[in-house]
Design an enzyme around this catalytic site. Structure first.
Site, PDB file in Angstrom:
ATOM      1  CB  ALA A 235      -0.737   0.016   1.127  1.00 35.78           C
ATOM      2  CE  LYS A 236       1.473   7.238  -2.675  1.00 36.92           C
ATOM      3  NZ  LYS A 236       2.243   7.200  -3.778  1.00 36.92           N
ATOM      4  NE  ARG A 237      -0.639   0.800   5.742  1.00 40.36           N
ATOM      5  CZ  ARG A 237      -1.799   0.155   5.153  1.00 40.36           C
ATOM      6  NH1 ARG A 237      -2.377   0.994   4.352  1.00 40.36           N
ATOM      7  NH2 ARG A 237      -2.288  -0.790   5.230  1.00 40.36           N
ATOM      8  CG  ASP A 238       3.540  -0.960   2.600  1.00 42.94           C
ATOM      9  OD1 ASP A 238       3.741  -1.178   3.990  1.00 42.94           O
ATOM     10  OD2 ASP A 238       2.617  -1.461   1.979  1.00 42.94           O
TER      11      ASP A 238
END
Ligand code: GLU
Length: 302
Positions: A235-238
């Site tokens: 996901a983006k937060r990774d």
């Protein structure tokens, strides 16, 4: 001419997992003398400009495609015709259930877990009229006559999975993914579907639907996803998970292709080089675990 395809949903930027799946779909098609088609699944979850960025990113990593890009939003008559065909054959019914009602209802006694419990399957015309009068909008569901269906997957072998009375057209009138994918793959001559293995459980439904519509069932290859260090879907937060993130870190599209190639067990800097050495029988069966931000250097990929 037989074809493979990649069919992104333009809900945001493609991440490394999507790019890896796209490269695999391209490799499968290009190494089996197939055309490679691009379809934008833009009926749902569309973010303005996302499709254009996705296409540019795919081109940047060396994926080329044949013919014009197909946009699902331009194919509505084809989906309507398929629903009409199934309806004329008595294979559909109107469903007035809300999502909450479906969650609250018990699963059908003989159906698979999570299957639609069949609440609206046998409504009388009077009951349907009453629901319409309440202002409820009906979805159209398939009247499935099997509870399971088997498909053959190049990576997973024989796979049996649940089929339920799946939605063909949502209450808001938008055709459902399981229908559109079947109609479009057939219309485009796609006989090879390579995509993430998160979609494997939906595949028996799609193959069953194809059979009902008298369409050829494609060959499937469901490839492992890219996961984060916790084993969850990327996901983006990774961290630096998109091509633009990678560019911002000073990595080029070739660096990204190299890392993806390395994750597949190859040393290659371009998709053209990868095509020369690619062997579909050697795809790693396990997900590619992408470690936390900053790691994305080809030499540190498995
Ligand atoms: N558009 C779908 C997705 O991005 C994939 C469709 C498919 O490959 O069948 O999840």
């Amino acid at each position: 001419m037989p074809a493979g395809r990649y069919a992104p949903s333009p809900s945001g930027e493609l991440h490394l997992g999507n790019l890896r799946t796209a490269i695999l779909a391209w490799l499968f098609a290009r190494t089996t003398e197939r055309e490679f088609l691009l379809r934008v699944d833009d009926l749902d979850r569309v973010r303005p400009g996302a499709a254009e960025t996705q296409l540019a990113d795919l081109a940047a990593i060396g994926i080329d495609w044949d013919g014009p890009v197909v946009w699902q939003s331009e194919r509505l008559p084809g989906y309507a015709a398929a629903v009409a065909e199934l309806t004329a054959a008595g294979r559909t019914y109107e469903c007035f259930c809300t999502r909450r009602e479906i969650q609250q209802a018990a699963t059908a006694p003989h159906g698979p877990m999570g299957a639609y419990p069949g609440t609206c399957r046998e409504l009388t015309e009077t009951e349907r009229a009453r629901r319409r009068a309440e202002g409820r909008r009906a979805a159209i569901r398939l009247r499935a006559e099997v509870a399971e269906f088997e498909v053959v997957d190049l990576l997973h072998g024989r796979y049996r999975g649940a089929v339920d009375d799946l939605v063909l057209r949502r209450g808001d009138g938008v055709p459902a993914y399981n229908l559109t994918v079947v109609v479009d793959d057939a219309a485009q001559g796609v006989d090879q579907v390579v995509r993430g293995d998160d979609l494997l459980p939906s595949t028996p439904r799609q193959a069953y639907l194809a059979e009902l519509l008298g369409l050829a069932v494609p060959t499937y290859a469901h490839v492992p996803l890219v996961l984060n260090a916790e084993g969850k879907r990327l996901a983006k937060r990774d961290g630096a998970v998109t091509l633009s993130d990678q560019r911002a870190k000073g990595n080029t599209p070739e660096d990204v292709v190299s890392a993806i190639a390395a994750s597949l067990g190859y040393t290659a800097r371009t998709t053209a080089e990868l095509r020369e050495v690619f062997d579909a029988a050697r795809i790693p069966g396990k997900p590619w675990i992408l470690e936390p931000d900053g790691l994305f250097r080809p030499d540190r990929c498995p």
